[in-house]
Design a protein around this motif. Structure first.
Motif, mmCIF file in Angstrom:
data_model
loop_
_atom_site.group_PDB
_atom_site.id
_atom_site.type_symbol
_atom_site.label_atom_id
_atom_site.label_comp_id
_atom_site.label_asym_id
_atom_site.label_seq_id
_atom_site.Cartn_x
_atom_site.Cartn_y
_atom_site.Cartn_z
ATOM 1 N N GLY A 127 -7.843 -6.720 -10.079
ATOM 2 C CA GLY A 127 -6.534 -6.421 -10.645
ATOM 3 C C GLY A 127 -6.620 -5.857 -12.047
ATOM 4 O O GLY A 127 -5.908 -4.906 -12.405
ATOM 5 N N LEU A 128 -7.499 -6.421 -12.859
ATOM 6 C CA LEU A 128 -7.657 -5.927 -14.226
ATOM 7 C C LEU A 128 -8.216 -4.510 -14.241
ATOM 8 O O LEU A 128 -7.835 -3.682 -15.082
ATOM 9 C CB LEU A 128 -8.557 -6.871 -15.018
ATOM 10 C CG LEU A 128 -7.980 -8.260 -15.279
ATOM 11 C CD1 LEU A 128 -9.028 -9.160 -15.934
ATOM 12 C CD2 LEU A 128 -6.729 -8.180 -16.158
ATOM 13 N N LEU A 134 -7.129 1.374 -14.989
ATOM 14 C CA LEU A 134 -7.117 2.738 -14.483
ATOM 15 C C LEU A 134 -5.709 3.290 -14.305
ATOM 16 O O LEU A 134 -5.534 4.389 -13.774
ATOM 17 C CB LEU A 134 -7.866 2.800 -13.150
ATOM 18 C CG LEU A 134 -9.373 2.499 -13.228
ATOM 19 C CD1 LEU A 134 -9.981 2.422 -11.837
ATOM 20 C CD2 LEU A 134 -10.091 3.543 -14.075
ATOM 21 N N GLY A 135 -4.701 2.543 -14.735
ATOM 22 C CA GLY A 135 -3.340 3.060 -14.756
ATOM 23 C C GLY A 135 -2.447 2.597 -13.630
ATOM 24 O O GLY A 135 -1.266 2.967 -13.598
ATOM 25 N N ALA A 136 -2.948 1.787 -12.691
ATOM 26 C CA ALA A 136 -2.119 1.233 -11.624
ATOM 27 C C ALA A 136 -1.530 -0.100 -12.085
ATOM 28 O O ALA A 136 -1.889 -0.620 -13.144
ATOM 29 C CB ALA A 136 -2.945 1.057 -10.353
ATOM 30 N N MET A 194 2.334 3.282 -9.595
ATOM 31 C CA MET A 194 1.820 2.785 -8.330
ATOM 32 C C MET A 194 1.428 1.317 -8.467
ATOM 33 O O MET A 194 0.765 0.939 -9.420
ATOM 34 C CB MET A 194 0.592 3.596 -7.904
ATOM 35 C CG MET A 194 -0.004 3.150 -6.589
ATOM 36 S SD MET A 194 -1.610 3.883 -6.282
ATOM 37 C CE MET A 194 -2.610 3.035 -7.478
ATOM 38 N N ARG A 195 1.865 0.516 -7.510
ATOM 39 C CA ARG A 195 1.571 -0.915 -7.551
ATOM 40 C C ARG A 195 0.747 -1.303 -6.326
ATOM 41 O O ARG A 195 0.980 -0.820 -5.219
ATOM 42 C CB ARG A 195 2.862 -1.722 -7.585
ATOM 43 C CG ARG A 195 2.659 -3.208 -7.898
ATOM 44 C CD ARG A 195 3.959 -3.972 -7.839
ATOM 45 N NE ARG A 195 4.959 -3.434 -8.737
ATOM 46 C CZ ARG A 195 5.066 -3.758 -10.032
ATOM 47 N NH1 ARG A 195 4.216 -4.628 -10.560
ATOM 48 N NH2 ARG A 195 5.999 -3.229 -10.779
ATOM 49 N N VAL A 196 -0.220 -2.198 -6.541
ATOM 50 C CA VAL A 196 -1.089 -2.701 -5.481
ATOM 51 C C VAL A 196 -0.902 -4.208 -5.379
ATOM 52 O O VAL A 196 -0.920 -4.906 -6.400
ATOM 53 C CB VAL A 196 -2.564 -2.363 -5.759
ATOM 54 C CG1 VAL A 196 -3.461 -2.939 -4.674
ATOM 55 C CG2 VAL A 196 -2.762 -0.859 -5.888
ATOM 56 N N ILE A 218 -9.265 2.346 -4.177
ATOM 57 C CA ILE A 218 -7.904 1.939 -3.809
ATOM 58 C C ILE A 218 -6.889 2.946 -4.339
ATOM 59 O O ILE A 218 -5.945 3.353 -3.635
ATOM 60 C CB ILE A 218 -7.602 0.524 -4.340
ATOM 61 C CG1 ILE A 218 -8.427 -0.507 -3.566
ATOM 62 C CG2 ILE A 218 -6.114 0.194 -4.226
ATOM 63 C CD1 ILE A 218 -8.436 -1.875 -4.207
ATOM 64 N N ILE A 219 -7.046 3.361 -5.565
ATOM 65 C CA ILE A 219 -6.127 4.330 -6.162
ATOM 66 C C ILE A 219 -6.186 5.658 -5.420
ATOM 67 O O ILE A 219 -5.146 6.282 -5.121
ATOM 68 C CB ILE A 219 -6.432 4.512 -7.657
ATOM 69 C CG1 ILE A 219 -6.072 3.225 -8.418
ATOM 70 C CG2 ILE A 219 -5.691 5.716 -8.242
ATOM 71 C CD1 ILE A 219 -6.509 3.226 -9.857
#
Length: 396
Positions: free
Chosen positions: A21-22, A27-29, A1-3, A391-392
């Motif tokens: 972002g970091l 958290l795996g995104a 998954m990309r944000v 967000i995730i």
């Protein structure tokens, strides 16, 4: 998954998004950060994917003010730049997060791609509230009117500036026009990435605004050897720095003289003004970019412009601060620092040696130092983590 994380502005707008972002990556995104080209090296240095948008911002505001025709062309160019850069960057993203009030295109782009959009502010007074007036942004808003009237005038100003080019682009992309540009950008449920002790959302119960806390980098970067040697050579100095503000060339001299008048050493951050001191001054160290979280706990006080990130970093460090506001949300932060008793609100605008000496005399006291130390542990450090988790969850 990309944000996709999108922001326009100075380092004060970019670094919180970098922190977010970091945390997303931890958290795996995957995080892709769209920001002005000035910050390519900074963002790449942390290993995040970078997409430039618009021109460099470090020289903005210098020179002759634009004519009305030039201003209209700049506004149209900003809309075009954002639709092109952010529109290309969002292709494989599950969520789009826009930070800062200049996110003119981001919500429309998210709508066109059918993905969730989150708008994030960094200061409570930049979101409409009956308890606070809007930040001063030029003509069109009567600062003597009540808050509701000022926010209505602020909305009218947004529409006058941005509705034409925004709706023209939305029509080209098959989207309906928006009637209220500001509300469209801010959304019905914005986030407030500010510390709830230092800069609380004033509405009872929070309303539709979620406040996770300020977004700060998890680990401070080490200080270089020259700075370490200077800090070790004497008593804690006073730190002066005005970030992206374009200060007068005499500011460096005024800072040096004010510190000397109080028997203090000083550190001067050059910032975008390129501040210097006009002599070889062994009691003053002039430096470039530095990690505020690493430096501020080791100084006696910090004099700064009142950016949201800088104000939070000083408060977290537990040292007194003098805020010299220049624009936008900085007046709000100056008021908050004064109200909390952790510093002094200098008059807006330029500084002199005398004005800085007076301000520092007010904050370099046992009482202000004690209050700053007492408040420091209340500043949240998990804001970026909480936001990344939310967000995730939204993306899933």
């Amino acid at each position: 998954m990309r944000v996709l994380l999108s922001t326009i502005g100075s380092r004060g707008e970019v670094q919180p998004m970098l922190a977010l972002g970091l945390e997303l990556e931890r958290l795996g995104a995957r995080a892709r950060l769209c920001a002005p080209p000035d910050f390519r090296e900074l963002i790449a240095g942390f290993g995040l994917e970078f997409v430039p948008v618009g021109p460099r911002v470090s020289q903005a505001g210098r020179g002759t003010p634009p004519t009305p025709e030039q201003r209209r062309a700049m506004i149209a160019g900003t809309v075009t730049d954002q639709f092109e850069a952010v529109g290309a960057a969002v292709a494989d993203c599950a969520v789009l997060v826009g930070c800062g009030a200049l996110q003119i295109a981001a919500h429309s782009i998210a709508d066109a791609h059918g993905i969730p959009y989150i708008y994030v502010a960094y200061a409570a007074n930049t979101l409409p509230s009956q308890h606070l007036p809007p930040p001063p942004l030029g003509p069109g808003v009567d600062a003597t009117a009540d808050n509701a009237t000022q926010w209505k005038q602020d909305a009218d100003r947004w529409n006058a500036l941005w509705a034409g080019p925004l709706n023209a682009r939305r029509a080209a992309d098959g989207l309906p026009p928006v009637a209220d540009v500001r509300d469209h950008i801010f959304t019905e449920r914005p986030w407030l990435a500010a510390d709830p002790t230092l800069g609380p959302w004033p509405e009872p119960g929070g309303g539709d605004v979620w406040q996770p806390g300020a977004w700060m980098l998890r680990e401070p970067a080490p200080l270089d050897a020259t700075l370490e040697d200077f800090l070790a050579a004497g008593e804690p100095p006073v730190n002066f720095g005005f970030g992206s503000m374009h200060m007068a060339t005499e500011t460096g001299r005024a800072a040096l003289d004010a510190a000397r008048a109080l028997g203090r050493r000083s550190i001067l951050l050059r910032g975008w003004s390129g501040l210097t001191v006009p002599e070889d001054a062994p009691d003053c160290l002039t430096i470039g970019d530095v990690d505020h979280q690493a430096l501020f706990p080791r100084v006696a006080a910090v004099v700064h412009h009142g950016g949201a990130g800088t104000t939070t970093a000083v408060a977290r460090a537990g040292v007194p601060q003098v805020v010299v506001p220049q624009r936008f949300d900085q007046f709000y932060w100056a008021d908050r620092v004064s109200a909390l008793g952790i510093g002094f609100a200098h008059a807006p605008g330029e500084v002199t040696a005398a004005s800085l000496k007076t301000a520092l005399t007010r904050v370099l006291t046992p009482e202000t130092a004690a209050r700053a130390r007492e408040l420091a542990p209340a500043i949240r450090t998990d804001g970026a983590t909480r936001a990344a988790e939310r967000i995730i969850a939204l993306a899933r």
